[in-house]
Design a protein around this motif. Sequence first.
Motif, PDB file in Angstrom:
ATOM      1  N   ALA A 136      -5.989  44.993  -1.298  1.00  0.00           N
ATOM      2  CA  ALA A 136      -6.355  44.213  -2.481  1.00  0.00           C
ATOM      3  C   ALA A 136      -6.821  42.823  -2.060  1.00  0.00           C
ATOM      4  O   ALA A 136      -6.377  42.281  -1.045  1.00  0.00           O
ATOM      5  N   HIS A 137      -7.720  42.263  -2.840  1.00  0.00           N
ATOM      6  CA  HIS A 137      -8.261  40.947  -2.520  1.00  0.00           C
ATOM      7  C   HIS A 137      -7.651  39.834  -3.376  1.00  0.00           C
ATOM      8  O   HIS A 137      -7.599  38.688  -2.950  1.00  0.00           O
ATOM      9  N   GLY A 138      -7.226  40.161  -4.560  1.00  0.00           N
ATOM     10  CA  GLY A 138      -6.727  39.139  -5.471  1.00  0.00           C
ATOM     11  C   GLY A 138      -5.219  39.070  -5.500  1.00  0.00           C
ATOM     12  O   GLY A 138      -4.508  39.861  -4.862  1.00  0.00           O
ATOM     13  N   PRO A 139      -4.668  38.109  -6.236  1.00  0.00           N
ATOM     14  CA  PRO A 139      -3.205  37.967  -6.334  1.00  0.00           C
ATOM     15  C   PRO A 139      -2.589  39.110  -7.118  1.00  0.00           C
ATOM     16  O   PRO A 139      -3.258  39.797  -7.894  1.00  0.00           O
ATOM     17  N   ALA A 140      -1.285  39.293  -6.898  1.00  0.00           N
ATOM     18  CA  ALA A 140      -0.553  40.326  -7.639  1.00  0.00           C
ATOM     19  C   ALA A 140      -0.402  39.898  -9.091  1.00  0.00           C
ATOM     20  O   ALA A 140      -0.033  38.750  -9.374  1.00  0.00           O
ATOM     21  N   ARG A 141      -0.672  40.839 -10.017  1.00  0.00           N
ATOM     22  CA  ARG A 141      -0.605  40.502 -11.438  1.00  0.00           C
ATOM     23  C   ARG A 141       0.508  41.242 -12.163  1.00  0.00           C
ATOM     24  O   ARG A 141       1.194  40.658 -12.998  1.00  0.00           O
ATOM     25  N   THR A 142       0.672  42.511 -11.863  1.00  0.00           N
ATOM     26  CA  THR A 142       1.686  43.297 -12.565  1.00  0.00           C
ATOM     27  C   THR A 142       3.022  43.232 -11.830  1.00  0.00           C
ATOM     28  O   THR A 142       3.116  42.769 -10.687  1.00  0.00           O
ATOM     29  N   ARG A 143       4.053  43.725 -12.512  1.00  0.00           N
ATOM     30  CA  ARG A 143       5.384  43.725 -11.906  1.00  0.00           C
ATOM     31  C   ARG A 143       5.419  44.607 -10.664  1.00  0.00           C
ATOM     32  O   ARG A 143       6.031  44.256  -9.646  1.00  0.00           O
ATOM     33  N   GLY A 144       4.773  45.781 -10.728  1.00  0.00           N
ATOM     34  CA  GLY A 144       4.746  46.661  -9.573  1.00  0.00           C
ATOM     35  C   GLY A 144       4.035  46.036  -8.378  1.00  0.00           C
ATOM     36  O   GLY A 144       4.475  46.174  -7.231  1.00  0.00           O
ATOM     37  N   GLU A 145       2.916  45.347  -8.633  1.00  0.00           N
ATOM     38  CA  GLU A 145       2.195  44.696  -7.539  1.00  0.00           C
ATOM     39  C   GLU A 145       3.027  43.594  -6.906  1.00  0.00           C
ATOM     40  O   GLU A 145       3.032  43.423  -5.680  1.00  0.00           O
ATOM     41  N   ARG A 146       3.747  42.843  -7.735  1.00  0.00           N
ATOM     42  CA  ARG A 146       4.614  41.773  -7.183  1.00  0.00           C
ATOM     43  C   ARG A 146       5.748  42.367  -6.360  1.00  0.00           C
ATOM     44  O   ARG A 146       6.117  41.812  -5.310  1.00  0.00           O
ATOM     45  N   ALA A 147       6.315  43.487  -6.837  1.00  0.00           N
ATOM     46  CA  ALA A 147       7.408  44.118  -6.087  1.00  0.00           C
ATOM     47  C   ALA A 147       6.910  44.616  -4.737  1.00  0.00           C
ATOM     48  O   ALA A 147       7.586  44.454  -3.712  1.00  0.00           O
ATOM     49  N   ARG A 148       5.714  45.227  -4.713  1.00  0.00           N
ATOM     50  CA  ARG A 148       5.177  45.713  -3.442  1.00  0.00           C
ATOM     51  C   ARG A 148       4.831  44.551  -2.511  1.00  0.00           C
ATOM     52  O   ARG A 148       5.026  44.648  -1.287  1.00  0.00           O
ATOM     53  N   THR A 149       4.330  43.467  -3.072  1.00  0.00           N
ATOM     54  CA  THR A 149       4.024  42.300  -2.237  1.00  0.00           C
ATOM     55  C   THR A 149       5.299  41.724  -1.628  1.00  0.00           C
ATOM     56  O   THR A 149       5.332  41.345  -0.451  1.00  0.00           O
ATOM     57  N   ALA A 150       6.366  41.648  -2.428  1.00  0.00           N
ATOM     58  CA  ALA A 150       7.642  41.147  -1.911  1.00  0.00           C
ATOM     59  C   ALA A 150       8.187  42.053  -0.821  1.00  0.00           C
ATOM     60  O   ALA A 150       8.704  41.572   0.210  1.00  0.00           O
ATOM     61  N   ALA A 151       8.060  43.367  -1.018  1.00  0.00           N
ATOM     62  CA  ALA A 151       8.526  44.299   0.012  1.00  0.00           C
ATOM     63  C   ALA A 151       7.725  44.136   1.302  1.00  0.00           C
ATOM     64  O   ALA A 151       8.288  44.137   2.403  1.00  0.00           O
ATOM     65  N   TRP A 152       6.410  43.962   1.170  1.00  0.00           N
ATOM     66  CA  TRP A 152       5.582  43.774   2.360  1.00  0.00           C
ATOM     67  C   TRP A 152       5.935  42.478   3.086  1.00  0.00           C
ATOM     68  O   TRP A 152       6.075  42.461   4.317  1.00  0.00           O
ATOM     69  N   PHE A 153       6.077  41.393   2.342  1.00  0.00           N
ATOM     70  CA  PHE A 153       6.360  40.096   2.956  1.00  0.00           C
ATOM     71  C   PHE A 153       7.698  40.134   3.679  1.00  0.00           C
ATOM     72  O   PHE A 153       7.839  39.604   4.798  1.00  0.00           O
ATOM     73  N   THR A 154       8.680  40.784   3.055  1.00  0.00           N
ATOM     74  CA  THR A 154       9.993  40.912   3.703  1.00  0.00           C
ATOM     75  C   THR A 154       9.888  41.762   4.965  1.00  0.00           C
ATOM     76  O   THR A 154      10.476  41.428   6.011  1.00  0.00           O
ATOM     77  N   LEU A 155       9.150  42.858   4.895  1.00  0.00           N
ATOM     78  CA  LEU A 155       8.982  43.725   6.068  1.00  0.00           C
ATOM     79  C   LEU A 155       8.250  42.989   7.182  1.00  0.00           C
ATOM     80  O   LEU A 155       8.646  43.077   8.360  1.00  0.00           O
TER      81      LEU A 155
END
Length: 414
Positions: free
Chosen positions: A94-113
Amino acid sequence: MTASTVSLFGRRARRRWVHLILGGALAMPYVFLGSVILGPFTGSAGVFTSLPLQLASFAIGLPVAAVTSLFPPTRPLESGAVRALCGTDGDALAHGPARTRGERARTAAWFTLHLGLGGIVSGMSLAVPSLAVFLIVLPPFAWLGGTRLGLPGALDAWWVRALTPVAGVAMLLALAACAAGCGALLARWAPVLLGPSPRDRLAAAEARAADLAVRNRLARELHDSVGHALSAVTLQASAARRLLDTDPGFVREALAAIEDTTRRTVGELDAVLGVLRDGDAPGTAPAPTLAADLDGLLRRTRAAGQRVTAVVGTDPATLPPLVSREAYRIVQEGLTNALKHAGEPVSVRIGSAGGRLEITVENPLATAPAPRRPGGGHGLSGIADRVRLLGGSAHAGAAGGLWRLRVLLPLGTT
């Protein structure tokens, strides 16, 4: 280099290692914050020197990192780093910021990993090489007298001295294998955690479809406008050359038609190219229509020496603008095909009945097939595209010794 060596030390493995080191660098502030939080609870002054306490600080800092990853710039920045260093296809991210709750959760999981694996590999990259080098160069010092040099007495055994370099090399290989494995794991999970959502994929597909539609439209405009102009100018110049000495009046008319054709085509070309220039407004030349230029189109075609008869049974000024514009291009392409491939005379009939505009272009079949140009032959497909977009119908083919193009366009199109 063997495949295993490339997988451990190749260019892609090294770039992924750098990506992990960046994750470790990003993890440092969170580890420091975890140490500050942990210190008062343990009452220990050695929180920064104790390995267990540092690992506990690391575990405390990762949830804080997951929270801070909810800031909008996190996903585009991480996607850019993955695209540049992990060898992941850019279309899978993805190129843009996370907008939905699911996108934010996946972004948080990636950043933590990323920070978790990066912190582990970074710590190993700091500690393992120095220890491995120490083990590799240790035997000479042990042979010189390890006890006198302050080395452990256990190093006096010959088998220990022989195995320490092997252990050092094994540690370096283990570090490289761990870094390569963690890098491959991040590359595998990046499209899952940083990839576009179904909504993003749908929006991207719609944008690509719109872009392709614009490009196809521009290609049709260029083909019809420039192709007709070049064909007409070629025939006009050829006819003028043949009659230069016998019919000066025709030559003057042909040269005037060439001037008019090229001037109009340059204006249309500027209008089309203006759409392609980033930041430019479209050109000012208006799109030709039946109402504006049917007579001029017929006049320029006749100036090429082609006999053209036209019967117009409807007032072009009453046609919807879109229908008038597309109908002009269809008539233009029909005349172009007649100029290039067919005999004369050419008959053009335009009329309306039953809420539809009917366009018919007829000409005798050529006695010999015209040579096919490389890259040519898109005229009829362009007509079919125009007709399909307007919801009409088109038929072209031989009938009774004539080549007939018949097009029906609904007049309800605005």
